[in-house]
Design a protein around this motif. Structure first.
Motif, mmCIF file in Angstrom:
data_model
loop_
_atom_site.group_PDB
_atom_site.id
_atom_site.type_symbol
_atom_site.label_atom_id
_atom_site.label_comp_id
_atom_site.label_asym_id
_atom_site.label_seq_id
_atom_site.Cartn_x
_atom_site.Cartn_y
_atom_site.Cartn_z
ATOM 1 N N LEU A 53 9.819 16.309 64.057
ATOM 2 C CA LEU A 53 8.639 17.156 64.182
ATOM 3 C C LEU A 53 8.808 18.485 63.440
ATOM 4 C CD1 LEU A 53 5.862 17.262 65.714
ATOM 5 C CD2 LEU A 53 7.079 18.536 67.484
ATOM 6 N N THR A 54 10.013 19.050 63.478
ATOM 7 C CA THR A 54 10.251 20.343 62.829
ATOM 8 C C THR A 54 10.673 20.179 61.372
ATOM 9 O OG1 THR A 54 12.577 20.415 63.505
ATOM 10 C CG2 THR A 54 10.962 21.426 65.002
ATOM 11 N N GLY A 55 10.915 18.930 60.972
ATOM 12 C CA GLY A 55 11.347 18.686 59.593
ATOM 13 C C GLY A 55 12.827 18.992 59.377
ATOM 14 N N MET A 56 13.554 19.219 60.467
ATOM 15 C CA MET A 56 14.981 19.561 60.348
ATOM 16 C C MET A 56 15.843 18.622 61.188
ATOM 17 S SD MET A 56 15.011 23.714 60.259
ATOM 18 C CE MET A 56 13.885 24.030 61.606
ATOM 19 N N GLU A 57 15.445 17.365 61.266
ATOM 20 C CA GLU A 57 16.207 16.383 62.024
ATOM 21 C C GLU A 57 17.659 16.396 61.542
ATOM 22 O OE1 GLU A 57 15.475 11.792 63.481
ATOM 23 O OE2 GLU A 57 14.735 12.421 61.520
ATOM 24 N N GLY A 58 18.616 16.281 62.479
ATOM 25 C CA GLY A 58 20.022 16.304 62.099
ATOM 26 C C GLY A 58 20.583 17.722 62.053
ATOM 27 N N THR A 59 19.840 18.684 62.592
ATOM 28 C CA THR A 59 20.266 20.081 62.604
ATOM 29 C C THR A 59 20.332 20.572 64.046
ATOM 30 O OG1 THR A 59 19.196 20.464 60.471
ATOM 31 C CG2 THR A 59 19.645 22.413 61.808
ATOM 32 N N VAL A 60 21.377 21.335 64.363
ATOM 33 C CA VAL A 60 21.483 21.972 65.672
ATOM 34 C C VAL A 60 21.119 23.442 65.504
ATOM 35 C CG1 VAL A 60 23.045 22.650 67.553
ATOM 36 C CG2 VAL A 60 23.289 20.402 66.481
ATOM 37 N N THR A 61 20.194 23.928 66.332
ATOM 38 C CA THR A 61 19.796 25.333 66.319
ATOM 39 C C THR A 61 20.383 26.014 67.540
ATOM 40 O OG1 THR A 61 17.767 24.933 65.084
ATOM 41 C CG2 THR A 61 17.826 26.932 66.432
ATOM 42 N N THR A 62 21.008 27.171 67.324
ATOM 43 C CA THR A 62 21.611 27.946 68.412
ATOM 44 C C THR A 62 21.125 29.385 68.338
ATOM 45 O OG1 THR A 62 23.592 26.568 68.359
ATOM 46 C CG2 THR A 62 23.795 28.702 69.454
ATOM 47 N N PHE A 63 20.672 29.902 69.470
ATOM 48 C CA PHE A 63 20.341 31.321 69.603
ATOM 49 C C PHE A 63 21.490 31.954 70.386
ATOM 50 C CE2 PHE A 63 16.122 29.552 68.973
ATOM 51 C CZ PHE A 63 15.480 30.519 68.209
ATOM 52 N N GLU A 64 22.208 32.882 69.766
ATOM 53 C CA GLU A 64 23.278 33.596 70.452
ATOM 54 C C GLU A 64 22.727 34.964 70.858
ATOM 55 O OE1 GLU A 64 27.832 35.211 69.765
ATOM 56 O OE2 GLU A 64 26.799 34.210 68.119
ATOM 57 N N VAL A 65 22.588 35.157 72.172
ATOM 58 C CA VAL A 65 22.031 36.400 72.704
ATOM 59 C C VAL A 65 23.190 37.289 73.119
ATOM 60 C CG1 VAL A 65 20.516 37.389 74.472
ATOM 61 C CG2 VAL A 65 20.032 35.107 73.553
ATOM 62 N N LYS A 66 23.347 38.437 72.434
ATOM 63 C CA LYS A 66 24.410 39.362 72.806
ATOM 64 C C LYS A 66 23.908 40.791 72.693
ATOM 65 C CE LYS A 66 27.449 39.347 69.029
ATOM 66 N NZ LYS A 66 28.575 38.826 68.304
ATOM 67 N N GLY A 67 23.671 41.378 73.867
ATOM 68 C CA GLY A 67 23.166 42.744 73.906
ATOM 69 C C GLY A 67 21.821 42.848 73.206
ATOM 70 N N PRO A 68 21.678 43.842 72.319
ATOM 71 C CA PRO A 68 20.387 44.059 71.656
ATOM 72 C C PRO A 68 20.179 43.139 70.454
ATOM 73 C CG PRO A 68 21.945 45.699 70.920
ATOM 74 C CD PRO A 68 22.653 44.861 71.953
ATOM 75 N N GLN A 69 21.080 42.185 70.258
ATOM 76 C CA GLN A 69 21.047 41.353 69.058
ATOM 77 C C GLN A 69 20.935 39.876 69.416
ATOM 78 O OE1 GLN A 69 24.649 41.012 66.433
ATOM 79 N NE2 GLN A 69 23.554 42.562 65.243
ATOM 80 N N VAL A 70 20.166 39.140 68.618
ATOM 81 C CA VAL A 70 20.088 37.683 68.752
ATOM 82 C C VAL A 70 20.387 37.104 67.377
ATOM 83 C CG1 VAL A 70 18.580 35.706 69.194
ATOM 84 C CG2 VAL A 70 18.414 37.741 70.640
ATOM 85 N N ILE A 71 21.324 36.144 67.340
ATOM 86 C CA ILE A 71 21.685 35.492 66.079
ATOM 87 C C ILE A 71 21.252 34.038 66.161
ATOM 88 C CG2 ILE A 71 23.565 34.862 64.516
ATOM 89 C CD1 ILE A 71 25.139 37.256 65.813
ATOM 90 N N LEU A 72 20.368 33.643 65.238
ATOM 91 C CA LEU A 72 19.909 32.260 65.166
ATOM 92 C C LEU A 72 20.750 31.569 64.099
ATOM 93 C CD1 LEU A 72 16.237 31.048 64.823
ATOM 94 C CD2 LEU A 72 18.031 30.118 63.445
ATOM 95 N N THR A 73 21.430 30.502 64.495
ATOM 96 C CA THR A 73 22.267 29.753 63.555
ATOM 97 C C THR A 73 21.806 28.309 63.532
ATOM 98 O OG1 THR A 73 24.134 31.178 64.120
ATOM 99 C CG2 THR A 73 24.651 29.137 62.964
ATOM 100 N N ARG A 74 21.642 27.766 62.336
ATOM 101 C CA ARG A 74 21.315 26.346 62.182
ATOM 102 C C ARG A 74 22.454 25.686 61.422
ATOM 103 N NH1 ARG A 74 15.346 27.961 61.491
ATOM 104 N NH2 ARG A 74 14.543 27.276 63.505
ATOM 105 N N THR A 75 22.938 24.564 61.943
ATOM 106 C CA THR A 75 24.009 23.826 61.274
ATOM 107 C C THR A 75 23.656 22.350 61.231
ATOM 108 O OG1 THR A 75 25.192 23.678 63.388
ATOM 109 C CG2 THR A 75 25.885 25.420 61.899
#
Length: 150
Positions: A53-75
């Protein structure tokens, strides 16, 4: 101080993404998916598998929430990292099958009330590809704990 045992808690994620372009109605996508929530020493990780549906099948998305910062990583099939921090701009590389692009993320608003019980996170940002603004975006993620059937 002992390290928190890192348990991946099953969650249901409701993700709404909106893209705004000049004088055009927002383009919205919504996804309901299973994921995990993991408490860390510095915050928490929210992870899920992308789908066809998102066109990114085979990808893991992670939101790392740390304090005032959020890091979105796709692998996986797609590899990228985006850093969101209210009032700040971060530049990262976005890997595509055709090469890498420089992406500037300017976060205008970052709000969340996430805990091990779930909650909501909303990120509003503008994105510039190769230093040309391509639009404004908003992620709204609702996290609900899934309790095992008894």
């Amino acid at each position: 101080m002992t390290s928190i045992e890192r348990e991946k808690l099953p969650v249901l994620l409701s993700i709404r993404g909106e893209q705004y372009f000049d004088n055009v109605d927002p383009d919205a996508t919504e996804l309901m998916t299973d994921g995990t929530l993991e408490l860390t020493d510095t915050g928490m990780l929210l992870s899920y598998q992308e789908t066809e549906l998102t066109g990114m099948e085979g990808t893991v998305t992670t939101f790392e929430v740390k304090g005032p910062q959020v890091i979105l990583t796709r692998t996986g099939k797609v590899n990228s990292q985006m850093v969101f921090e209210e009032g700040r701009q971060h530049t990262s590389l976005y890997e595509t099958p055709f090469g890498e692009l420089s992406v500037d993320i300017q976060t205008s608003s970052l709000r969340h009330n996430l805990s091990e019980r779930g909650g909501v996170m909303e990120i509003r940002y503008s994105i510039a590809v190769e230093h040309t603004v391509t639009g404004r975006n908003c992620f709204k993620i609702q996290v609900r704990r899934k309790h095992p059937a008894t």
